[in-house]
Enzyme design. Structure first.
Site, PDB file in Angstrom:
ATOM      1  N   GLU A 293      -1.714  -1.449  -5.824  1.00 36.70           N
ATOM      2  CA  GLU A 293      -3.047  -0.939  -6.240  1.00 36.70           C
ATOM      3  C   GLU A 293      -2.822  -0.001  -7.527  1.00 36.70           C
ATOM      4  OE1 GLU A 293      -6.642   1.692  -4.188  1.00 36.70           O
ATOM      5  OE2 GLU A 293      -4.922   1.441  -3.063  1.00 36.70           O
TER       6      GLU A 293
ATOM      7  N   ASP B 128       0.840  -1.238  -0.077  1.00 32.80           N
ATOM      8  CA  ASP B 128       0.246  -0.037   0.011  1.00 32.80           C
ATOM      9  C   ASP B 128       0.807   1.427  -0.053  1.00 32.80           C
ATOM     10  OD1 ASP B 128      -2.502   1.542   0.313  1.00 32.80           O
ATOM     11  OD2 ASP B 128      -1.619   2.029   2.306  1.00 32.80           O
TER      12      ASP B 128
ATOM     13  N   ASP C  16      -3.658   1.472   7.009  1.00 35.67           N
ATOM     14  CA  ASP C  16      -2.495   1.106   6.008  1.00 35.67           C
ATOM     15  C   ASP C  16      -2.273  -0.596   5.739  1.00 35.67           C
ATOM     16  OD1 ASP C  16      -2.274   3.934   5.283  1.00 35.67           O
ATOM     17  OD2 ASP C  16      -0.893   3.991   6.498  1.00 35.67           O
TER      18      ASP C  16
END
Length: 398
Positions: A274, A189, A355
């Protein structure tokens, strides 16, 4: 089955003599001129609904050299001029394939200064590189050695906005081979506060390279803004000072990202990230500076090509997947999650760090790709990356 070697570009700084610098500057100008002339010719033909290919622009170049107005094109090597026509052809190929926008003209002040030489335009012997139209080899700073027995197939010379000269040698590197397969996988992330948060719970701090030179950069930019508009010597020197500070920041950032991506690729077989929209995220004034300093796009590009080199897999989860609101323990989807909420407790009783939970949710979504597959590519076309979690219902034929 024979193995194919990976082609790598090895980039070095060099310090040209006054004569070499003048020759290269002339070459840069001629390359830009030929590119713009060929683009104008192809654009005019496009308006007439005609197609002009590389062979026709090459014939045009021969005719241009015979004119009195463009006779100066004969003063530089013909190899970079032919290469820029090939680059223009590649740009049009991407445009017709709808992978890129229509090619744009090169600006004298803003365009990247570079010239590409193929094997007929340079000589590489005993570790010395001599370009066409030059009597002496380039004084290259060999910061690292080329692969043993490697012979460059292409040489690209460039000068950045800070005035530094670089030469890039493209050659095959037999040392790049797929790593031994492992069963480790990690979710990643990205964020402005912490550069990366891994599904293992590890946090990698954002070095904030720009912050170290923020005061110097602001002072240099103020001095530049006070200079009179135009192409005067004082403004050029002020612009060069700003460019040097930016170059130092970019060098530190690139070095850190190279080390980080190499570590992730070596330690993990599958890396799930992502598919972030950096442009939309950076539109918010508050985190824009931190996001720009984190260089998420550069991180992803480095990660993907290194994964392709070493036999690893990078999976990009769709940007609309609610990774931060999904409980990694029970799979419950929270109603809302404002950006200022950093910890939250799910109905199952699990307390999450935002996170870390996002990284673990991304990992679970990415691993689902290896089981059921995903047929939709991420929003940004990427080599070697797969998209996850955004499935489309196949259309039925009437």
């Amino acid at each position: 089955m024979p193995t194919t070697c990976v082609k790598r570009a090895f980039k070095y700084r060099f310090h040209p003599t006054a004569a070499q610098a003048a020759e290269l500057s002339r070459t840069f100008g001629c390359v830009r001129k030929v590119y713009n002339l060929a683009l104008a010719a192809r654009t005019e033909a496009w308006a007439r609904q005609e197609r002009v290919n590389y062979n026709q622009t090459s014939a045009m170049l021969t005719a241009w050299k015979k004119t009195e107005e463009l006779a100066f094109l004969n003063d530089v090597s013909s190899v970079p001029l032919q290469q820029t026509l090939r680059h223009l052809q590649a740009a049009f190929t991407g445009f017709f394939a709808r992978r890129a926008k229509y090619p744009r003209f090169k600006s004298r002040k803003k365009s990247h200064k570079s010239a590409e030489y193929t094997t007929s335009g340079f000589r590489f012997r005993d570790g010395k590189l001599t370009l066409a139209k030059m009597a002496e080899p380039l004084a290259i700073v060999w910061s690292r050695s080329l692969p043993e027995g490697a012979t460059p197939s292409t040489v690209t010379v460039s000068q950045d906005s800070a005035g530094r000269w670089f030469v890039s040698l493209l050659c095959e590197d037999p040392s790049v081979k797929p790593l031994a397969a492992t069963d480790t996988a990690v979710g990643v992330d990205a964020g402005p506060d912490h550069l990366l948060t891994l599904s293992t719970g590890e946090r990698i701090a954002n070095p904030r390279h720009e912050r170290r030179d923020r005061v110097r950069l602001a002072r240099a930019q103020r001095e530049l803004s006070r200079k009179a508009q135009g192409d005067g010597a004082n403004r050029r020197r002020a612009r060069r000072r700003v460019a040097k500070i930016h170059a130092k920041i970019a060098d530190r950032r690139r070095d850190g990202l190279h080390k980080l991506t190499t570590r992730l690729v070596r330690e993990n077989q599958t890396i799930v990230i992502e598919d972030l929209s950096v442009r939309n995220t950076a539109g918010n004034r508050s985190p824009a500076r931190a996001i720009g300093d984190a260089a998420w796009s550069q991180f992803r590009s480095l990660l993907e090509y290194k994964a392709a080199w070493y036999g690893r897999e990078v999976i990009a989860v769709d940007r609309f997947f609610p990774s931060s609101r999904l409980c990694s323990a029970c799979g419950t989807l929270a109603d809302g999650m404002p950006p200022n909420v950093r910890t939250w407790t799910c109905g199952c009783g699990t307390t999450h760090d935002r996170d870390v939970n996002t990284a673990r949710t991304l990992l679970a979504a990415g691993l689902a790709v290896t089981v059921c597959g995903a047929g939709v590519r991420p929003q940004r076309s990427t080599p070697g990356g797969q998209s996850a979690t955004k499935q489309e219902t196949p259309r039925r034929e009437p």
